[in-house]
Design a protein around this motif. Structure first.
Motif, PDB file in Angstrom:
ATOM      1  N   VAL A 190       0.845  -1.190   0.000  1.00 56.47           N
ATOM      2  CA  VAL A 190       0.000   0.000   0.000  1.00 56.47           C
ATOM      3  C   VAL A 190       0.882   1.242   0.000  1.00 56.47           C
ATOM      4  CG1 VAL A 190      -1.812   1.281   1.209  1.00 56.47           C
ATOM      5  CG2 VAL A 190      -1.776  -1.227   1.316  1.00 56.47           C
ATOM      6  N   ALA A 191       0.779   2.060  -1.038  1.00 57.75           N
ATOM      7  CA  ALA A 191       1.446   3.354  -1.062  1.00 57.75           C
ATOM      8  C   ALA A 191       0.448   4.387  -0.562  1.00 57.75           C
ATOM      9  CB  ALA A 191       1.910   3.698  -2.472  1.00 57.75           C
ATOM     10  N   ALA A 192       0.801   5.116   0.487  1.00 61.63           N
ATOM     11  CA  ALA A 192      -0.182   6.006   1.103  1.00 61.63           C
ATOM     12  C   ALA A 192       0.501   7.172   1.800  1.00 61.63           C
ATOM     13  CB  ALA A 192      -1.035   5.234   2.108  1.00 61.63           C
ATOM     14  N   HIS A 193      -0.279   8.247   1.970  1.00 57.51           N
ATOM     15  CA  HIS A 193       0.161   9.392   2.756  1.00 57.51           C
ATOM     16  C   HIS A 193      -0.446   9.371   4.162  1.00 57.51           C
ATOM     17  CE1 HIS A 193       2.413  11.560  -0.295  1.00 57.51           C
ATOM     18  NE2 HIS A 193       1.433  11.362  -1.162  1.00 57.51           N
ATOM     19  N   GLU A 194      -1.150   8.282   4.492  1.00 58.78           N
ATOM     20  CA  GLU A 194      -1.788   8.152   5.802  1.00 58.78           C
ATOM     21  C   GLU A 194      -1.213   6.935   6.517  1.00 58.78           C
ATOM     22  OE1 GLU A 194      -4.607   9.805   2.711  1.00 58.78           O
ATOM     23  OE2 GLU A 194      -3.430   7.982   2.912  1.00 58.78           O
ATOM     24  N   PRO A 195       0.017   7.041   7.033  1.00 64.81           N
ATOM     25  CA  PRO A 195       0.679   5.862   7.598  1.00 64.81           C
ATOM     26  C   PRO A 195      -0.099   5.196   8.726  1.00 64.81           C
ATOM     27  CG  PRO A 195       1.867   7.886   8.141  1.00 64.81           C
ATOM     28  CD  PRO A 195       0.876   8.233   7.095  1.00 64.81           C
ATOM     29  N   ALA A 196      -0.776   5.980   9.560  1.00 61.85           N
ATOM     30  CA  ALA A 196      -1.506   5.389  10.676  1.00 61.85           C
ATOM     31  C   ALA A 196      -2.621   4.475  10.176  1.00 61.85           C
ATOM     32  CB  ALA A 196      -2.079   6.484  11.572  1.00 61.85           C
ATOM     33  N   LEU A 197      -3.271   4.855   9.078  1.00 64.21           N
ATOM     34  CA  LEU A 197      -4.312   4.011   8.499  1.00 64.21           C
ATOM     35  C   LEU A 197      -3.707   2.811   7.788  1.00 64.21           C
ATOM     36  CD1 LEU A 197      -6.718   6.699   6.972  1.00 64.21           C
ATOM     37  CD2 LEU A 197      -7.236   5.166   8.874  1.00 64.21           C
ATOM     38  N   ALA A 198      -2.729   3.057   6.928  1.00 64.19           N
ATOM     39  CA  ALA A 198      -2.170   1.986   6.116  1.00 64.19           C
ATOM     40  C   ALA A 198      -1.551   0.893   6.975  1.00 64.19           C
ATOM     41  CB  ALA A 198      -1.133   2.556   5.152  1.00 64.19           C
ATOM     42  N   ARG A 199      -0.907   1.267   8.072  1.00 62.39           N
ATOM     43  CA  ARG A 199      -0.236   0.279   8.921  1.00 62.39           C
ATOM     44  C   ARG A 199      -1.208  -0.667   9.603  1.00 62.39           C
ATOM     45  NH1 ARG A 199       3.775   4.865  11.222  1.00 62.39           N
ATOM     46  NH2 ARG A 199       5.596   4.457   9.902  1.00 62.39           N
ATOM     47  N   GLN A 200      -2.487  -0.309   9.640  1.00 60.67           N
ATOM     48  CA  GLN A 200      -3.466  -1.213  10.244  1.00 60.67           C
ATOM     49  C   GLN A 200      -3.618  -2.498   9.427  1.00 60.67           C
ATOM     50  OE1 GLN A 200      -7.198   0.560  11.636  1.00 60.67           O
ATOM     51  NE2 GLN A 200      -6.229   2.579  11.547  1.00 60.67           N
ATOM     52  N   VAL A 201      -3.378  -2.421   8.129  1.00 56.12           N
ATOM     53  CA  VAL A 201      -3.483  -3.606   7.280  1.00 56.12           C
ATOM     54  C   VAL A 201      -2.131  -4.020   6.702  1.00 56.12           C
ATOM     55  CG1 VAL A 201      -5.901  -3.328   6.657  1.00 56.12           C
ATOM     56  CG2 VAL A 201      -4.152  -2.139   5.323  1.00 56.12           C
ATOM     57  N   ALA A 202      -1.153  -3.110   6.768  1.00 60.56           N
ATOM     58  CA  ALA A 202       0.170  -3.379   6.200  1.00 60.56           C
ATOM     59  C   ALA A 202       1.226  -2.837   7.170  1.00 60.56           C
ATOM     60  CB  ALA A 202       0.294  -2.731   4.825  1.00 60.56           C
ATOM     61  N   PRO A 203       1.507  -3.568   8.244  1.00 62.26           N
ATOM     62  CA  PRO A 203       2.298  -3.008   9.351  1.00 62.26           C
ATOM     63  C   PRO A 203       3.764  -2.738   9.057  1.00 62.26           C
ATOM     64  CG  PRO A 203       1.711  -5.303   9.785  1.00 62.26           C
ATOM     65  CD  PRO A 203       0.941  -4.888   8.584  1.00 62.26           C
ATOM     66  N   ARG A 204       4.377  -3.502   8.180  1.00 61.74           N
ATOM     67  CA  ARG A 204       5.781  -3.210   7.860  1.00 61.74           C
ATOM     68  C   ARG A 204       5.841  -1.939   7.009  1.00 61.74           C
ATOM     69  NH1 ARG A 204       9.660  -6.640   3.784  1.00 61.74           N
ATOM     70  NH2 ARG A 204      11.536  -5.325   3.975  1.00 61.74           N
ATOM     71  N   THR A 205       6.777  -1.056   7.335  1.00 57.27           N
ATOM     72  CA  THR A 205       6.815   0.244   6.679  1.00 57.27           C
ATOM     73  C   THR A 205       8.179   0.513   6.058  1.00 57.27           C
ATOM     74  OG1 THR A 205       5.250   1.089   8.329  1.00 57.27           O
ATOM     75  CG2 THR A 205       6.392   2.712   6.963  1.00 57.27           C
ATOM     76  N   LEU A 206       8.165   0.907   4.789  1.00 56.57           N
ATOM     77  CA  LEU A 206       9.366   1.336   4.085  1.00 56.57           C
ATOM     78  C   LEU A 206       9.148   2.751   3.573  1.00 56.57           C
ATOM     79  CD1 LEU A 206      10.262  -1.812   1.923  1.00 56.57           C
ATOM     80  CD2 LEU A 206      11.167  -1.175   4.149  1.00 56.57           C
ATOM     81  N   ARG A 207      10.236   3.493   3.458  1.00 55.34           N
ATOM     82  CA  ARG A 207      10.155   4.858   2.942  1.00 55.34           C
ATOM     83  C   ARG A 207      11.017   4.980   1.689  1.00 55.34           C
ATOM     84  NH1 ARG A 207       8.349   9.655   4.556  1.00 55.34           N
ATOM     85  NH2 ARG A 207       7.713   8.773   6.577  1.00 55.34           N
ATOM     86  N   LEU A 208      10.436   5.613   0.684  1.00 54.74           N
ATOM     87  CA  LEU A 208      11.147   5.873  -0.563  1.00 54.74           C
ATOM     88  C   LEU A 208      11.503   7.353  -0.603  1.00 54.74           C
ATOM     89  CD1 LEU A 208      12.011   4.328  -3.136  1.00 54.74           C
ATOM     90  CD2 LEU A 208       9.863   5.072  -4.187  1.00 54.74           C
ATOM     91  N   HIS A 209      12.798   7.630  -0.733  1.00 53.73           N
ATOM     92  CA  HIS A 209      13.271   9.016  -0.776  1.00 53.73           C
ATOM     93  C   HIS A 209      14.394   9.113  -1.798  1.00 53.73           C
ATOM     94  CE1 HIS A 209      14.378  13.039   0.460  1.00 53.73           C
ATOM     95  NE2 HIS A 209      15.630  12.638   0.621  1.00 53.73           N
ATOM     96  N   ALA A 210      14.231  10.041  -2.723  1.00 54.09           N
ATOM     97  CA  ALA A 210      15.243  10.245  -3.770  1.00 54.09           C
ATOM     98  C   ALA A 210      15.570   8.950  -4.498  1.00 54.09           C
ATOM     99  CB  ALA A 210      16.489  10.879  -3.175  1.00 54.09           C
ATOM    100  N   GLY A 211      14.563   8.104  -4.680  1.00 52.35           N
ATOM    101  CA  GLY A 211      14.736   6.866  -5.426  1.00 52.35           C
ATOM    102  C   GLY A 211      15.332   5.726  -4.651  1.00 52.35           C
ATOM    103  N   THR A 214      14.278   2.587   2.201  1.00 49.70           N
ATOM    104  CA  THR A 214      14.821   2.289   3.522  1.00 49.70           C
ATOM    105  C   THR A 214      13.703   1.868   4.456  1.00 49.70           C
ATOM    106  OG1 THR A 214      14.610   4.610   4.200  1.00 49.70           O
ATOM    107  CG2 THR A 214      16.746   3.905   3.293  1.00 49.70           C
ATOM    108  N   GLU A 215      14.047   1.068   5.453  1.00 47.93           N
ATOM    109  CA  GLU A 215      13.075   0.696   6.490  1.00 47.93           C
ATOM    110  C   GLU A 215      12.703   1.943   7.287  1.00 47.93           C
ATOM    111  OE1 GLU A 215      11.649  -2.231   7.204  1.00 47.93           O
ATOM    112  OE2 GLU A 215      12.777  -3.581   5.887  1.00 47.93           O
ATOM    113  N   SER A 216      11.425   2.025   7.686  1.00 48.71           N
ATOM    114  CA  SER A 216      10.944   3.175   8.438  1.00 48.71           C
ATOM    115  C   SER A 216      10.317   2.695   9.739  1.00 48.71           C
ATOM    116  CB  SER A 216       9.922   3.965   7.612  1.00 48.71           C
ATOM    117  OG  SER A 216       9.419   5.059   8.324  1.00 48.71           O
ATOM    118  N   ALA A 217      10.593   3.397  10.809  1.00 47.61           N
ATOM    119  CA  ALA A 217      10.035   3.044  12.115  1.00 47.61           C
ATOM    120  C   ALA A 217       8.542   3.325  12.146  1.00 47.61           C
ATOM    121  CB  ALA A 217      10.743   3.816  13.205  1.00 47.61           C
TER     122      ALA A 217
END
Length: 217
Positions: A190-211, A214-217
């Protein structure tokens, strides 16, 4: 047919670069996602989230590097597309087809059968079944696209901004239906701007920056 990926992996990328024209969008992306896992992809506008989803769905080919989806090489487009459903931010619907026709067409294209009426009732669109999609509101189109993703239930489901243009009830419906896909063993990105919502169904979080990913807390 390509050799399988590592055991239990739905998605694998190794040092993937992607250039579109003169612009480098992805820079050395490496990724492992196990089958049935839920992954939230964060990043600012223009970070490359949509591009990464399109690449995982075989809509784009890597400029350099390797990738596999359920064991199939990303360059084996037909095999990957049979295993993946991409729900783009605009829904990817056919505007001149009705709601019913959009869902029936999706089932036919994937060689599947399903209860279209029930799918429309589930997203509260049964009253708009014969309305052309171009005349739906943005929120209704989002719900129709969600009904299609749920009806197809591909092994890998990629969703771009599922909470956009929805009210609170619509967002809760997204969470419910995406949660059911995961509960059924599907891999969800799930690509989203609402991490609190998205993590409810997709708890592992990665961040894409400048291509770069990285893992995100």
């Amino acid at each position: 047919m390509s050799a399988p990926a590592g055991p239990g992996f739905a998605l694998q990328l190794r040092d993937v670069w992607l250039r579109l024209g003169r612009e480098v969008i992805l820079r050395g992306v490496t990724l492992d996602v196990t089958a049935g896992e839920g992954l939230t992809l964060l990043g600012e506008n223009g970070a490359g989230k949509t591009t990464l989803l399109r690449l995982l769905g075989s809509g784009l080919k890597p400029t350099r590097g390797e990738g596999r989806v359920l064991g199939f090489d990303l360059r084996d487009g037909r095999a990957v597309r049979d295993a993946v459903h991409l729900m783009p931010v605009d829904g990817g619907l056919y505007p001149d087809l009705t709601c019913e026709e959009n869902l029936n067409f999706a089932l036919t294209m994937h060689g599947q059968s399903g209860d279209v009426g029930a799918a429309l009732r589930r997203v509260d669109l049964h009253g708009a079944a014969t309305r052309r999609t171009r005349f739906l509101s943005a929120g209704m189109r989002k719900r129709l696209a969600l009904a299609r993703a749920h009806l197809l239930a591909r092994p890998v489901t990629l969703v771009d901004e599922p909470f956009a243009n929805l009210d609170d009830a619509g967002r809760q419906l997204v969470l419910t239906l995406l949660g059911e896909l995961r509960a059924g063993g599907r891999t969800l990105v799930v690509a989203a701007h609402e991490p609190a919502l998205a993590r409810q169904v997709a708890p592992r979080t990665l961040r894409l920056h400048a291509g770069q990913l990285t893992e995100s807390a």
